[in-house]
Design a protein around this motif. Structure first.
Motif, short mmCIF file in Angstrom:
data_model
loop_
_atom_site.label_atom_id
_atom_site.label_comp_id
_atom_site.label_asym_id
_atom_site.label_seq_id
_atom_site.Cartn_x
_atom_site.Cartn_y
_atom_site.Cartn_z
N ARG A 168 14.22 -8.15 76.66
CA ARG A 168 13.46 -9.12 77.49
C ARG A 168 12.19 -8.48 77.95
O ARG A 168 12.39 -7.49 78.52
CB ARG A 168 14.10 -9.72 78.64
CG ARG A 168 15.23 -10.79 77.99
CD ARG A 168 15.78 -11.52 79.43
NE ARG A 168 16.75 -10.60 80.13
CZ ARG A 168 17.19 -11.03 81.50
NH1 ARG A 168 17.22 -12.31 81.56
NH2 ARG A 168 17.51 -9.98 82.19
N GLY B 106 12.99 -5.20 85.44
CA GLY B 106 12.34 -6.53 84.96
C GLY B 106 11.11 -7.00 85.69
O GLY B 106 10.77 -8.13 85.08
N ARG C 292 15.08 -15.02 86.67
CA ARG C 292 15.84 -14.83 85.26
C ARG C 292 16.83 -15.53 85.30
O ARG C 292 17.15 -16.30 84.06
CB ARG C 292 16.14 -13.51 85.16
CG ARG C 292 15.01 -12.28 85.10
CD ARG C 292 14.68 -12.22 83.60
NE ARG C 292 13.65 -10.91 83.49
CZ ARG C 292 12.88 -10.80 82.49
NH1 ARG C 292 12.73 -12.02 81.56
NH2 ARG C 292 12.05 -9.89 82.46
N GLU C 293 17.95 -15.60 86.22
CA GLU C 293 19.23 -16.25 85.96
C GLU C 293 19.38 -17.51 86.95
O GLU C 293 20.54 -18.06 86.96
CB GLU C 293 20.23 -15.19 86.45
CG GLU C 293 19.77 -13.88 85.56
CD GLU C 293 20.57 -12.60 86.10
OE1 GLU C 293 21.38 -12.72 87.02
OE2 GLU C 293 19.98 -11.48 85.62
#
Length: 373
Positions: free
Chosen positions: A6, A33, A339-340
């Motif tokens: 990613r 990230g 992201r989640e």
């Protein structure tokens, strides 16, 4: 079959003064990230500073240049002067971008709740940078309270004091209400937020707010007394005029008390150029260390003490190991939220609850009365 890695979420940072350069940029860069893509500042010295520390960063002279490239970004961080927080956060959300806003998110609770409603309407993250939730002393105290180490807490005393007898000037010390300056909204945003996290909603606020220094315009010595719905009384002090600094925390319960002196070492480390996760930690509170594991760690002599019946300064109580401070946890949580779908680490509704208290404190100090919420 191999999976495609990613890409990092690209972050645009508006503002490169104290908040942007000392806190946000280093913490964003240290977060897996996230990638610091663009820094917005028109100040040539700050542009050079940003380029020196982050050679690959793009620079923009103003927010217009940033929002013209909104489609290339994944997150906006607003670390500019307080009066710009609401308009810039609004613009980010209307551009379809999640946003982190430095505290205080707004001048009023109503503005904070309007921003929260806009974010919810657009399905976007709106988070408030209340980094002091990840101070070493607060993490330690929160653990003590949750484990019942103090018994029933009766009084919470919190001090964020400095000795700065000469005003520095600038918008933070401006008397213009539009600037949202003064210690009540600056350091007060931290101590009130911590009190609410620990002990919940407030029913009554009393405050005394003074301008003591010659040439100062905004409050530089302020005290708040809060009554929580659960019965805890919080006494909160923020000052630039404390010639002798009191304990950071003094918390009294039915079983024991906890007293802690000294500030979390992370801000001093960041100012000194130390960075989390790069082999330079806080070095036991001295600004350099031997590895990432030392980040947020303080020397044993600064540990708080837990006990009853005697002052910690005369040997009373037992030392409580201070948990490492963890400012990097904030942006790690932001990345996980984006992201989640993990929880927002600090919501605008939580910030609005703190602003309810700050607004009541301002009224109390002005009128000399306790204000019920």
């Amino acid at each position: 079959m191999t999976s495609t890695p990613r890409r990092d979420l690209r972050v645009g940072l508006i503002g490169y003064g104290l908040a942007g350069s000392v806190f946000h940029a280093p913490l964003i860069a240290a977060t897996e990230g996230l990638a610091l893509d663009t820094v917005v500042t028109s100040d040539e010295e700050r542009r050079a500073q940003a380029r020196a520390e982050f050679p690959d960063v793009r620079l923009a002279a103003g927010p217009d240049d940033l929002f013209a490239r909104a489609g290339e970004l994944d997150l906006i961080v607003v670390a500019s002067p307080n009066k710009t927080h609401v308009p810039l956060a609004t613009r980010a959300l209307e551009s379809g971008l999640p946003v982190v806003v430095d505290k205080p998110v707004a001048a009023t609770a109503a503005e904070a709740r309007a921003l929260a409603a806009l974010a919810e309407e657009r399905g976007l993250l709106l988070s408030v940078f209340q980094n002091r939730r990840w101070d070493n002393d607060f993490l330690t105290l929160r653990d003590l309270v949750e484990r019942g180490g103090l018994g029933d807490v009766w009084r919470f005393e919190s001090r964020f004091e400095r000795w700065r007898p000469q005003p520095k000037g600038g918008w933070r010390e401006s008397g213009d209400p539009a600037e949202i300056g003064g210690l009540l909204y600056d350091l007060g945003s931290h101590v009130v937020d911590q009190a609410l996290v620990l002990f919940g909603p407030v029913t009554q606020v009393y405050a005394e707010s003074v301008v003591r220094r010659a040439g100062a315009e905004a409050d530089d010595d302020t005290f708040l007394a809060l009554t929580h719905t659960g019965g805890v009384r919080s006494h909160l002090h923020v000052s630039s005029t404390a010639a002798q600094l009191g304990p950071r925390f003094r918390v009294l319960g039915s079983r024991a008390g906890y007293v802690k002196y000294g500030l979390d070492p992370q801000e001093a480390a960041l100012r000194a150029g130390a960075r989390p996760g790069t082999g330079t930690g806080t070095g036991q509170g001295q600004g350099s260390g031997s590895g990432p594991e030392s980040w947020g760690v303080e020397e044993e002599s600064l540990w708080g003490r837990l006990g009853a019946g005697e002052s910690p300064l005369t040997g009373g109580g037992s030392p409580v190991p201070t948990r490492p401070g963890d400012y990097p946890a904030y942006y790690a949580a932001v990345a996980a939220a984006l992201r989640e779908g993990a929880p927002n680490p600090v919501t605008a509704h939580e910030a609005a609850a703190a602003l309810d208290v700050l607004e009541a404190a301002r009224r109390s100090a002005r009128d000399g009365v306790a204000v019920r919420l």
